[in-house]
Design a protein around this motif. Structure first.
Motif, mmCIF file in Angstrom:
data_model
loop_
_atom_site.group_PDB
_atom_site.id
_atom_site.type_symbol
_atom_site.label_atom_id
_atom_site.label_comp_id
_atom_site.label_asym_id
_atom_site.label_seq_id
_atom_site.Cartn_x
_atom_site.Cartn_y
_atom_site.Cartn_z
ATOM 1 N N GLY A 424 38.102 24.987 40.088
ATOM 2 C CA GLY A 424 37.821 24.159 39.173
ATOM 3 C C GLY A 424 38.178 24.679 37.783
ATOM 4 N N GLN A 425 37.993 23.730 36.774
ATOM 5 C CA GLN A 425 38.556 23.656 35.523
ATOM 6 C C GLN A 425 38.098 25.012 34.809
ATOM 7 O OE1 GLN A 425 41.392 21.906 34.377
ATOM 8 N NE2 GLN A 425 41.065 21.054 36.474
ATOM 9 N N ASP A 426 36.970 25.483 35.106
ATOM 10 C CA ASP A 426 36.818 26.642 34.340
ATOM 11 C C ASP A 426 37.157 27.981 35.067
ATOM 12 O OD1 ASP A 426 35.001 26.257 36.390
ATOM 13 O OD2 ASP A 426 33.170 26.455 35.276
ATOM 14 N N ALA A 427 38.361 28.123 35.691
ATOM 15 C CA ALA A 427 38.619 29.381 36.447
ATOM 16 C C ALA A 427 39.036 30.393 35.475
ATOM 17 C CB ALA A 427 40.068 28.829 36.936
ATOM 18 N N VAL A 428 39.656 30.208 34.219
ATOM 19 C CA VAL A 428 39.846 31.280 33.223
ATOM 20 C C VAL A 428 38.428 32.213 33.071
ATOM 21 C CG1 VAL A 428 40.648 31.930 31.011
ATOM 22 C CG2 VAL A 428 41.806 30.228 32.613
ATOM 23 N N GLY A 429 38.426 33.258 33.122
ATOM 24 C CA GLY A 429 37.212 34.187 32.735
ATOM 25 C C GLY A 429 36.668 34.432 34.141
ATOM 26 N N GLN A 430 36.603 33.832 35.260
ATOM 27 C CA GLN A 430 36.016 34.193 36.431
ATOM 28 C C GLN A 430 36.572 35.584 36.990
ATOM 29 O OE1 GLN A 430 34.987 31.186 39.283
ATOM 30 N NE2 GLN A 430 35.263 29.462 38.012
ATOM 31 N N LYS A 431 35.756 36.182 37.738
ATOM 32 C CA LYS A 431 36.252 37.333 38.569
ATOM 33 C C LYS A 431 36.526 36.933 40.004
ATOM 34 C CE LYS A 431 35.283 41.242 35.874
ATOM 35 N NZ LYS A 431 35.337 42.468 36.026
ATOM 36 N N VAL A 432 37.588 37.570 40.401
ATOM 37 C CA VAL A 432 38.030 37.160 41.761
ATOM 38 C C VAL A 432 38.278 38.474 42.347
ATOM 39 C CG1 VAL A 432 38.737 34.950 41.491
ATOM 40 C CG2 VAL A 432 40.408 36.856 40.903
ATOM 41 N N ASP A 433 38.322 38.688 43.821
ATOM 42 C CA ASP A 433 38.662 39.672 44.585
ATOM 43 C C ASP A 433 40.017 39.717 44.977
ATOM 44 O OD1 ASP A 433 36.866 41.655 44.545
ATOM 45 O OD2 ASP A 433 35.437 40.703 46.101
ATOM 46 N N VAL A 434 41.137 40.347 44.789
ATOM 47 C CA VAL A 434 42.521 40.236 45.039
ATOM 48 C C VAL A 434 42.908 41.412 46.272
ATOM 49 C CG1 VAL A 434 44.981 40.269 44.480
ATOM 50 C CG2 VAL A 434 43.286 39.217 42.933
ATOM 51 N N THR A 435 43.215 41.014 47.212
ATOM 52 C CA THR A 435 43.632 41.916 48.398
ATOM 53 C C THR A 435 45.213 41.778 48.670
ATOM 54 O OG1 THR A 435 41.480 41.616 49.335
ATOM 55 C CG2 THR A 435 43.095 42.732 50.714
ATOM 56 N N VAL A 436 45.859 43.012 48.476
ATOM 57 C CA VAL A 436 47.285 42.687 48.699
ATOM 58 C C VAL A 436 47.652 43.976 49.593
ATOM 59 C CG1 VAL A 436 49.730 43.249 47.495
ATOM 60 C CG2 VAL A 436 47.743 41.800 46.381
ATOM 61 N N THR A 437 48.698 43.891 50.367
ATOM 62 C CA THR A 437 49.138 44.717 51.408
ATOM 63 C C THR A 437 50.354 45.292 51.275
ATOM 64 O OG1 THR A 437 47.403 44.024 53.105
ATOM 65 C CG2 THR A 437 49.312 45.489 53.838
ATOM 66 N N MET A 438 50.824 46.525 50.913
ATOM 67 C CA MET A 438 52.152 46.779 50.607
ATOM 68 C C MET A 438 52.426 48.225 51.189
ATOM 69 S SD MET A 438 53.296 46.317 46.800
ATOM 70 C CE MET A 438 51.881 45.758 45.639
ATOM 71 N N GLY A 439 53.551 48.209 51.842
ATOM 72 C CA GLY A 439 53.981 49.392 52.538
ATOM 73 C C GLY A 439 53.022 49.924 53.396
ATOM 74 N N GLY A 440 52.100 49.040 54.124
ATOM 75 C CA GLY A 440 51.226 49.501 55.259
ATOM 76 C C GLY A 440 49.836 49.662 54.517
#
Ligand code: ADP
Ligand code: MG
Length: 660
Positions: A424-440
């Motif tokens: 939604g429009q108020d995305a800035v300031g929200q907290k999110v979980d980011v998952t990234v797989t790198m080199g296994g």
């Protein structure tokens, strides 16, 4: 008073190589005003031949035919056209009305050829048609009339220019006896008014009502006698106060109107043809808009790095299909530094690239969708979305690259505008979980959204930006090493930056930013595709031209009789040419407009398709493509129309009228 004199006229028709057939032998006749002459004789005796000579349809004969002091033999077309337009009127056995014109237009056609004003034309024709009992038929088409009515229309057409001579070749040949009497009455009235009426007939009975009977046999006059019982009766008077339009010629507007009437009569054919041409035209517009779409895209991408002091460098990608280069090793970075410094020195710059001038960047494209994702809470529910591209924020970016918020630091991430669709429009300031797989190894991190980045491309897929040092710290914490895929040299002056940019773009080891490589790839692709499309569009335009030529050519063949009629009425070559050229003009206009409409539809479809497949549509229209489309369509159709129009204009009127 002698109206018409025929002296020692011979007419030969060439047949085969050197042979000729003599259709008329030593004809000597003279005619006065007010005569109603019947020419009788067997079929093939030469009656029509004589009529054609008198009518100025054929000037190739021996002897003299003198009308009001002018000898018709060997006169140029110009004189004969005028003669037919103003001095003679033709009435034919098969009526020869133009089927796609109304009764009114059929009658006024001779006036149209003289560019007489509409009001005068209508008044004059209405008066004439009323006198012939056809006042209720003005708007009808010829096929809605009986034979007798048709012939009365043909008589009105012959009379419209108030000629001195009326030539009627078997005017009653196709009529029943009741109608025959009516038509003969009318012809008699015309003669009684003071015109010379010459009619051809098979029938002695028909001939018996005339003032004089001439019989031809095998091209010779065998009888010429006056009818002593012939009585003049009431005078058929025509309003003579109308001006004759002798000076003017068929106007372009009238030619277009005539062409339109004819095209309307075969709408289906013309619409199909225009549709065919429209397909080529729209292919051309699409081709152009694809070319400019890619250019726009590349320009957009290029404008993404708007800091002139930053020089992006990456390893030249050897694989054309993948714009992504490999990552840099420390040694490679050292080599680059040395090469750049040598170049700077050679170019007389005292700037030296050091470690602190060299920023690193990292790009990961997650095509399979399983290497990076973001998990957020939306309306109390957990939503998970794959991250398509992971970038470290390029130092080329500045505030203008942000839609809102501020650049991210540790514990923060930025997304492109696609995140609005998720959070939604108020995305800035929200907290999110980011998952990234790198080199296994999998890095999972809770981060705050600090800003929305304006990427101007890739708006339909999710892209994430993080600070390089922050990403590096997360990777290092996993005992992994983050190898940069991008390098950025931060220079002090634009001059230094330009030296390095030139060096990099000339080098086959290095290339510019990811975006630049993407742009290069696209412009290479677009060149190839544009050439292929241009060839296809070119071929289809040629096909269209041939199609128009065929259709117009066939139209000339179909309308041979009509062309003959127009010539008998006094149409000049130029007039016929103009009518047919107007037709090709209209076809061009129609096809151009249809092509534009079709291209708009195709444009919409392709935009939707590209957007759903690529996340962007490399298509953009320019207003002048439409002008070009109309222009090309007009040029093609007018060029294709040249030959058929010339053929129509050149038709021999006698041949044309003989055609069944
Ligand atoms: P009619 O009208 O009396 O029936 P025409 O004047 O049409 O006869 O023809 C007279 C003769 O000339 C006929 O024998 C016809 O075959 C011949 N003829 C007419 N036109 C041509 C032509 N274009 N070429 C050769 N012969 C022709
Ligand atoms: Mg004949």
């Amino acid at each position: 008073m002698k109206q018409l004199e025929i002296k020692h006229v011979y007419k030969d028709y060439p047949i085969g190589n050197k042979e000729k057939f003599t259709a008329l032998t030593d004809i000597n006749l003279s005619f006065k005003k007010g005569e109603l002459v019947s020419i009788i004789g067997e079929s093939g005796s030469g009656k029509s031949t004589l009529m054609n000579l008198i009518g100025g349809l054929d000037s190739q004969f021996e002897g003299d035919i003198i009308v009001e002091g002018i000898n018709l033999r060997g006169q140029p077309d110009k004189i004969l056209d005028k003669y037919r337009k103003n001095k003679v009127g033709f009435v034919f056995q098969s009526f020869n009305l133009i089927p796609h014109l109304s009764i009114l237009d059929n009658v006024t056609i001779a006036l149209t050829l003289s560019n007489v004003p509409e009001k005068v034309k209508v008044e004059k024709a209405t008066a004439l048609l009323s006198r012939l009992g056809l006042e209720k038929m003005l708007k009808r088409k010829p096929n809605q009339l009986s034979g007798g009515q048709k012939q009365r229309v043909a008589i009105a057409r012959a009379l419209i220019n108030d000629p001195d001579i009326i030539l009627a070749d078997e005017p009653t040949g196709a009529l029943d006896s009741g109608t025959t009497t009516q038509i003969l009455e009318i012809l008699k009235e015309i003669a009684d008014e003071g015109k010379l009426v010459i009619m051809v007939t098979h029938s002695e009975k028909v001939a018996s009502i005339s003032s004089r009977i001439i019989e031809i046999s095998d091209g010779k006059i065998v009888r010429d006698e006056k009818n002593k019982n012939y009585k003049k009766h009431k005078v058929f008077s025509q309003n003579k106060s109308f001006p004759k339009g002798e000076k003017q010629n068929l106007s372009y507007t009238s030619a277009i109107k005539l062409a339109f009437h004819n095209m309307w009569a075969s709408k289906v054919k013309n619409i199909l043809m225009a549709f065919g041409v429209a397909i080529s035209i729209s292919a051309m517009i699409l081709m152009l808009s694809f070319g400019s779409g890619l250019t726009d895209y590349v320009t957009n991408v290029a404008s993404d790095y708007n800091n002139p002091l930053v020089v992006p460098v990456s390893k030249q990608s050897t694989n054309m299909s993948s714009p992504l280069s490999g990552s840099w090793t420390d040694e490679e970075i050292e080599t680059l530094k040395e090469e750049l410094n040598t170049e700077l020195k050679n170019q007389g710059s005292d700037f030296v690239v050091r470690d602190e001038n060299l920023k690193r960047g990292f790009t990961m494209i997650n095509i399979a969708g399983n290497l990076a994702k973001v998990t957020a809470i939306k309306d109390g529910e957990e939503v998970e979305t794959p991250i398509f591209c992971l970038y470290t924020t390029p130092p080329t970016y500045n505030e203008t690259n942000l839609i809102e918020g501020s650049f991210s630091g540790d514990g923060q991430v930025m997304f492109n505008s696609y995140i609005y669709q998720i959070l939604g429009q108020d995305a800035v300031g929200q907290k999110v979980d980011v998952t990234v797989t790198m080199g296994g190894k999998t890095i999972q991190q809770n981060a705050e959204i600090s800003a929305i980045v304006d990427t101007s491309v890739f708006e339909n897929i999710l892209c994430m930006y993080v600070d390089y040092d922050y990403l590096n710290s997360l990777v290092t914490a996993q005992d992994e090493v983050l190898s940069p895929t991008e390098l950025y040299v931060i220079t002090e002056t634009e001059q230094q930056a330009n030296i390095l940019k030139t060096f990099i773009s000339n080098s086959d080891k290095y290339s510019g930013s990811m975006e630049e490589r993407l742009a290069n790839m696209f412009s290479q692709m677009s060149n190839t595709i544009s050439i292929a499309l241009a060839i296809i569009a070119g071929i289809s335009l040629i096909v269209s031209a041939i199609m128009i030529l065929t259709v117009l050519y066939m139209s000339v063949t179909e309308r041979t009789k009509e062309i003959g009629v127009l010539k008998s009425i006094g149409a000049r070559r130029r007039d016929i040419h103009r009518i047919f050229t107007s037709e090709s003009f209209l076809i061009g206009l129609l096809s151009g407009i249809a092509g534009i409409l079709l291209s708009l539809v195709a444009f919409g479809i392709f935009t939707i398709l590209f957007n759903s497949l690529l996340g962007f549509a490399p298509l953009s229209l320019r207003w002048y493509y439409f002008v070009l489309a109309i222009g090309i369509s007009l040029i093609i159709s007018i060029l294709s129309g040249l030959y058929p129009s010339a053929k129509a204009a050149k038709l021999d009127p006698v041949e044309a009228l003989r055609r069944e």
